[in-house]
Scaffold this motif. Structure first.
Motif, PDB file in Angstrom:
ATOM      1  N   THR A  76      -7.856  45.253  92.022  1.00 59.82           N
ATOM      2  CA  THR A  76      -9.054  44.622  92.452  1.00 59.82           C
ATOM      3  C   THR A  76      -9.035  43.221  91.678  1.00 59.82           C
ATOM      4  N   SER A  77      -8.833  42.984  90.457  1.00 58.25           N
ATOM      5  CA  SER A  77      -8.713  41.642  89.846  1.00 58.25           C
ATOM      6  C   SER A  77      -7.655  40.852  90.383  1.00 58.25           C
ATOM      7  N   GLU A  78      -6.670  41.253  90.738  1.00 61.44           N
ATOM      8  CA  GLU A  78      -5.638  40.625  91.182  1.00 61.44           C
ATOM      9  C   GLU A  78      -5.779  40.007  92.553  1.00 61.44           C
ATOM     10  N   SER A  79      -6.434  40.876  93.262  1.00 61.26           N
ATOM     11  CA  SER A  79      -7.037  40.559  94.424  1.00 61.26           C
ATOM     12  C   SER A  79      -8.175  39.572  94.596  1.00 61.26           C
ATOM     13  N   ASP A  80      -9.316  39.606  93.747  1.00 54.96           N
ATOM     14  CA  ASP A  80     -10.187  38.672  93.443  1.00 54.96           C
ATOM     15  C   ASP A  80      -9.409  37.254  93.075  1.00 54.96           C
ATOM     16  N   ILE A  81      -8.551  37.380  92.092  1.00 55.98           N
ATOM     17  CA  ILE A  81      -8.070  36.102  91.577  1.00 55.98           C
ATOM     18  C   ILE A  81      -7.235  35.396  92.722  1.00 55.98           C
ATOM     19  N   LYS A  82      -6.529  35.998  93.493  1.00 54.78           N
ATOM     20  CA  LYS A  82      -5.886  35.504  94.670  1.00 54.78           C
ATOM     21  C   LYS A  82      -6.876  34.864  95.612  1.00 54.78           C
ATOM     22  N   GLU A  83      -7.951  35.639  95.876  1.00 49.27           N
ATOM     23  CA  GLU A  83      -8.881  34.995  96.682  1.00 49.27           C
ATOM     24  C   GLU A  83      -9.584  33.841  96.111  1.00 49.27           C
ATOM     25  N   SER A  88     -10.076  27.900  95.784  1.00 52.59           N
ATOM     26  CA  SER A  88      -9.803  26.572  95.080  1.00 52.59           C
ATOM     27  C   SER A  88      -8.787  25.711  95.843  1.00 52.59           C
ATOM     28  N   GLU A  89      -7.898  26.394  96.365  1.00 51.83           N
ATOM     29  CA  GLU A  89      -7.031  25.377  97.198  1.00 51.83           C
ATOM     30  C   GLU A  89      -7.629  24.591  98.348  1.00 51.83           C
ATOM     31  N   ASN A  90      -8.317  25.193  99.064  1.00 56.03           N
ATOM     32  CA  ASN A  90      -9.297  24.758 100.134  1.00 56.03           C
ATOM     33  C   ASN A  90     -10.194  23.686  99.676  1.00 56.03           C
ATOM     34  N   ASN A  91     -10.755  24.105  98.504  1.00 52.30           N
ATOM     35  CA  ASN A  91     -11.529  22.967  97.963  1.00 52.30           C
ATOM     36  C   ASN A  91     -10.759  21.633  97.577  1.00 52.30           C
ATOM     37  N   ASP A  93      -8.180  20.669  98.853  1.00 45.48           N
ATOM     38  CA  ASP A  93      -7.978  19.842 100.072  1.00 45.48           C
ATOM     39  C   ASP A  93      -9.141  19.051 100.519  1.00 45.48           C
ATOM     40  N   ASP A  94     -10.271  19.561 100.472  1.00 50.22           N
ATOM     41  CA  ASP A  94     -11.451  19.112 100.855  1.00 50.22           C
ATOM     42  C   ASP A  94     -11.969  17.970 100.099  1.00 50.22           C
ATOM     43  N   ALA A  95     -11.744  18.208  98.798  1.00 48.14           N
ATOM     44  CA  ALA A  95     -12.097  17.282  97.719  1.00 48.14           C
ATOM     45  C   ALA A  95     -11.337  16.112  97.840  1.00 48.14           C
ATOM     46  N   ALA A  96      -9.822  16.175  98.157  1.00 47.90           N
ATOM     47  CA  ALA A  96      -9.011  14.988  98.440  1.00 47.90           C
ATOM     48  C   ALA A  96      -9.647  14.283  99.457  1.00 47.90           C
ATOM     49  N   ASP A  97      -9.939  14.719 100.628  1.00 47.40           N
ATOM     50  CA  ASP A  97     -10.301  14.207 101.786  1.00 47.40           C
ATOM     51  C   ASP A  97     -11.483  13.438 101.634  1.00 47.40           C
ATOM     52  N   ILE A  98     -12.311  13.932 100.632  1.00 52.02           N
ATOM     53  CA  ILE A  98     -13.502  13.126 100.416  1.00 52.02           C
ATOM     54  C   ILE A  98     -13.316  11.855  99.376  1.00 52.02           C
ATOM     55  N   ILE A  99     -12.443  12.166  98.526  1.00 52.32           N
ATOM     56  CA  ILE A  99     -12.082  10.924  97.796  1.00 52.32           C
ATOM     57  C   ILE A  99     -11.324   9.891  98.611  1.00 52.32           C
ATOM     58  N   ILE A 100     -10.354  10.316  99.410  1.00 52.16           N
ATOM     59  CA  ILE A 100      -9.819   9.360 100.298  1.00 52.16           C
ATOM     60  C   ILE A 100     -10.721   8.696 101.217  1.00 52.16           C
TER      61      ILE A 100
END
Length: 104
Positions: A76-83, A88-91, A93-100
């Motif tokens: 369960t922990s591994e699944s939660d960490i992966k999620e 975080s990876e999506n954020n 990308d979104d943060a990079a788009d906002i900064i740009i």
């Protein structure tokens, strides 16, 4: 007098026989007490061993149960960490788009 003498002899003989009977009864009761103590000691030792065996079985069962729970928690922990990492990876990308967008 002979009768009194014989009676006294009979009484002494009876006393002697009674003493022997009492002595034999005392020996027999001592033996019975010793046998009873040995039996009780044996029963107590057997009960202790049985209790220790039962405790070992309970402990092993609880360890096995805890191991299974640990695997479930780990999965369960591994699944939660992966999620969380995916989020975080999506954020990032979104943060990079906002900064740009902000900088440009």
């Amino acid at each position: 007098m002979a009768n009194i003498s014989e009676d006294i002899g009979s009484i002494r003989q009876a006393e002697s026989e009674a003493d022997i009977i009492v002595e034999e009864a005392n020996k027999k009761s001592t033996e019975m007490i010793q046998e009873a103590r040995a039996k009780v000691d044996s029963d107590i030792e057997a009960a202790k061993e049985e209790a220790q065996d039962e405790a070992k079985h309970i402990l092993l069962a609880k360890e096995e149960e805890a191991g299974k729970e640990a695997v479930i928690i780990t999965n369960t922990s591994e699944s939660d960490i992966k999620e969380s990492l995916r989020g975080s990876e999506n954020n990032v990308d979104d943060a990079a788009d906002i900064i740009i967008e902000t900088v440009l």
